[in-house]
Motif scaffolding. Structure first.
Motif, PDB file in Angstrom:
ATOM      1  N   LEU A   1      -6.239 -13.428   2.674  1.00  0.00           N
ATOM      2  CA  LEU A   1      -6.111 -12.132   2.022  1.00  0.00           C
ATOM      3  C   LEU A   1      -7.048 -11.091   2.635  1.00  0.00           C
ATOM      4  O   LEU A   1      -6.778  -9.893   2.578  1.00  0.00           O
ATOM      5  CB  LEU A   1      -6.424 -12.255   0.525  1.00  0.00           C
ATOM      6  CG  LEU A   1      -5.436 -13.052  -0.304  1.00  0.00           C
ATOM      7  CD1 LEU A   1      -5.965 -13.230  -1.731  1.00  0.00           C
ATOM      8  CD2 LEU A   1      -4.096 -12.337  -0.332  1.00  0.00           C
ATOM      9  N   CYS A   2      -8.133 -11.546   3.233  1.00  0.00           N
ATOM     10  CA  CYS A   2      -9.117 -10.639   3.816  1.00  0.00           C
ATOM     11  C   CYS A   2      -8.779 -10.194   5.239  1.00  0.00           C
ATOM     12  O   CYS A   2      -9.417  -9.312   5.782  1.00  0.00           O
ATOM     13  CB  CYS A   2     -10.490 -11.306   3.830  1.00  0.00           C
ATOM     14  SG  CYS A   2     -11.098 -11.734   2.189  1.00  0.00           S
ATOM     15  N   GLN A   3      -7.766 -10.813   5.825  1.00  0.00           N
ATOM     16  CA  GLN A   3      -7.405 -10.459   7.204  1.00  0.00           C
ATOM     17  C   GLN A   3      -6.999  -9.006   7.309  1.00  0.00           C
ATOM     18  O   GLN A   3      -6.391  -8.452   6.400  1.00  0.00           O
ATOM     19  CB  GLN A   3      -6.257 -11.329   7.693  1.00  0.00           C
ATOM     20  CG  GLN A   3      -6.695 -12.677   8.169  1.00  0.00           C
ATOM     21  CD  GLN A   3      -5.541 -13.417   8.818  1.00  0.00           C
ATOM     22  OE1 GLN A   3      -4.441 -13.457   8.283  1.00  0.00           O
ATOM     23  NE2 GLN A   3      -5.806 -14.006   9.962  1.00  0.00           N
ATOM     24  N   ASN A   4      -7.336  -8.398   8.414  1.00  0.00           N
ATOM     25  CA  ASN A   4      -6.974  -7.016   8.735  1.00  0.00           C
ATOM     26  C   ASN A   4      -7.546  -6.001   7.752  1.00  0.00           C
ATOM     27  O   ASN A   4      -6.995  -4.917   7.582  1.00  0.00           O
ATOM     28  CB  ASN A   4      -5.456  -6.844   8.823  1.00  0.00           C
ATOM     29  CG  ASN A   4      -4.832  -7.753   9.853  1.00  0.00           C
ATOM     30  OD1 ASN A   4      -5.407  -7.948  10.919  1.00  0.00           O
ATOM     31  ND2 ASN A   4      -3.696  -8.326   9.535  1.00  0.00           N
ATOM     32  N   ALA A   5      -8.659  -6.341   7.100  1.00  0.00           N
ATOM     33  CA  ALA A   5      -9.300  -5.406   6.187  1.00  0.00           C
ATOM     34  C   ALA A   5     -10.027  -4.321   6.979  1.00  0.00           C
ATOM     35  O   ALA A   5     -10.584  -4.592   8.048  1.00  0.00           O
ATOM     36  CB  ALA A   5     -10.272  -6.134   5.273  1.00  0.00           C
ATOM     37  N   ASP A   6     -10.020  -3.104   6.471  1.00  0.00           N
ATOM     38  CA  ASP A   6     -10.731  -1.995   7.106  1.00  0.00           C
ATOM     39  C   ASP A   6     -12.212  -2.003   6.718  1.00  0.00           C
ATOM     40  O   ASP A   6     -13.060  -1.604   7.491  1.00  0.00           O
ATOM     41  CB  ASP A   6     -10.110  -0.664   6.700  1.00  0.00           C
ATOM     42  CG  ASP A   6      -8.672  -0.549   7.190  1.00  0.00           C
ATOM     43  OD1 ASP A   6      -8.441  -0.755   8.393  1.00  0.00           O
ATOM     44  OD2 ASP A   6      -7.787  -0.260   6.356  1.00  0.00           O
ATOM     45  N   LEU A   7     -12.474  -2.406   5.490  1.00  0.00           N
ATOM     46  CA  LEU A   7     -13.859  -2.458   4.990  1.00  0.00           C
ATOM     47  C   LEU A   7     -14.148  -3.821   4.419  1.00  0.00           C
ATOM     48  O   LEU A   7     -13.373  -4.439   3.812  1.00  0.00           O
ATOM     49  CB  LEU A   7     -14.080  -1.415   3.881  1.00  0.00           C
ATOM     50  CG  LEU A   7     -13.797   0.024   4.255  1.00  0.00           C
ATOM     51  CD1 LEU A   7     -13.889   0.911   3.032  1.00  0.00           C
ATOM     52  CD2 LEU A   7     -14.793   0.499   5.293  1.00  0.00           C
TER      53      LEU A   7
ATOM     54  N   ARG B   1      -6.162   2.385   3.336  1.00  0.00           N
ATOM     55  CA  ARG B   1      -7.133   1.464   3.919  1.00  0.00           C
ATOM     56  C   ARG B   1      -7.280   0.261   3.002  1.00  0.00           C
ATOM     57  O   ARG B   1      -7.145   0.362   1.796  1.00  0.00           O
ATOM     58  CB  ARG B   1      -8.481   2.162   4.090  1.00  0.00           C
ATOM     59  CG  ARG B   1      -8.375   3.260   5.132  1.00  0.00           C
ATOM     60  CD  ARG B   1      -9.617   4.058   5.295  1.00  0.00           C
ATOM     61  NE  ARG B   1     -10.819   3.272   5.314  1.00  0.00           N
ATOM     62  CZ  ARG B   1     -12.008   3.741   5.656  1.00  0.00           C
ATOM     63  NH1 ARG B   1     -12.129   4.981   6.010  1.00  0.00           N
ATOM     64  NH2 ARG B   1     -13.069   2.980   5.624  1.00  0.00           N
ATOM     65  N   LYS B   2      -7.543  -0.878   3.616  1.00  0.00           N
ATOM     66  CA  LYS B   2      -7.703  -2.121   2.860  1.00  0.00           C
ATOM     67  C   LYS B   2      -9.188  -2.471   2.812  1.00  0.00           C
ATOM     68  O   LYS B   2      -9.840  -2.618   3.848  1.00  0.00           O
ATOM     69  CB  LYS B   2      -6.918  -3.244   3.539  1.00  0.00           C
ATOM     70  CG  LYS B   2      -6.983  -4.577   2.828  1.00  0.00           C
ATOM     71  CD  LYS B   2      -6.122  -5.603   3.566  1.00  0.00           C
ATOM     72  CE  LYS B   2      -6.163  -6.953   2.911  1.00  0.00           C
ATOM     73  NZ  LYS B   2      -5.340  -7.930   3.652  1.00  0.00           N
ATOM     74  N   ALA B   3      -9.727  -2.603   1.597  1.00  0.00           N
ATOM     75  CA  ALA B   3     -11.135  -2.958   1.414  1.00  0.00           C
ATOM     76  C   ALA B   3     -11.226  -4.329   0.746  1.00  0.00           C
ATOM     77  O   ALA B   3     -10.407  -4.678  -0.098  1.00  0.00           O
ATOM     78  CB  ALA B   3     -11.837  -1.919   0.555  1.00  0.00           C
ATOM     79  N   VAL B   4     -12.231  -5.093   1.142  1.00  0.00           N
ATOM     80  CA  VAL B   4     -12.441  -6.423   0.581  1.00  0.00           C
ATOM     81  C   VAL B   4     -13.890  -6.536   0.136  1.00  0.00           C
ATOM     82  O   VAL B   4     -14.801  -6.130   0.846  1.00  0.00           O
ATOM     83  CB  VAL B   4     -12.137  -7.522   1.633  1.00  0.00           C
ATOM     84  CG1 VAL B   4     -12.460  -8.897   1.079  1.00  0.00           C
ATOM     85  CG2 VAL B   4     -10.704  -7.446   2.075  1.00  0.00           C
TER      86      VAL B   4
ATOM     87  N   PRO C   1       0.812  -1.209   0.000  1.00  0.00           N
ATOM     88  CA  PRO C   1       0.000   0.000   0.000  1.00  0.00           C
ATOM     89  C   PRO C   1       0.850   1.267   0.000  1.00  0.00           C
ATOM     90  O   PRO C   1       1.909   1.318   0.622  1.00  0.00           O
ATOM     91  CB  PRO C   1      -0.803  -0.088   1.293  1.00  0.00           C
ATOM     92  CG  PRO C   1      -0.572  -1.434   1.852  1.00  0.00           C
ATOM     93  CD  PRO C   1       0.612  -2.020   1.167  1.00  0.00           C
TER      94      PRO C   1
END
Length: 80
Positions: free
Chosen positions: A74-80, A56-59, A2
């Motif tokens: 891959l979805c771990q620690n996502a913000d959205l 920010r990480k969105a999934v 990022p």
């Protein structure tokens, strides 16, 4: 990996320290110090910019019945 967003310049502070709008603003926004326009002082980005905003990480997942383990990782620690 990022990337952080470019910082926002406080124009009044930059002008007060002797940096007029121009190419040097791009360097300051990117986090690099510059010399003021008189070349008498180095201006640090923290002196004239707001703090950088972290990314920010969105999934977004569709048809989520039984998420495969690699995808869940891959979805771990996502913000959205």
């Amino acid at each position: 990996e990022p990337q952080t967003q470019l910082r926002k310049i406080d124009v009044d502070k930059a002008k007060a320290l002797g940096v007029k709008p121009g190419r040097k603003y791009k360097m300051l926004k990117a986090g690099f110090p510059v010399m003021n326009d008189d070349e008498t002082r180095q201006v640090e980005p923290d002196e004239v910019t707001a703090p950088a905003i972290p990314p920010r990480k969105a999934v977004f997942l569709g048809d989520c019945k039984g998420i495969p383990l690699p995808m869940a990782g891959l979805c771990q620690n996502a913000d959205l």
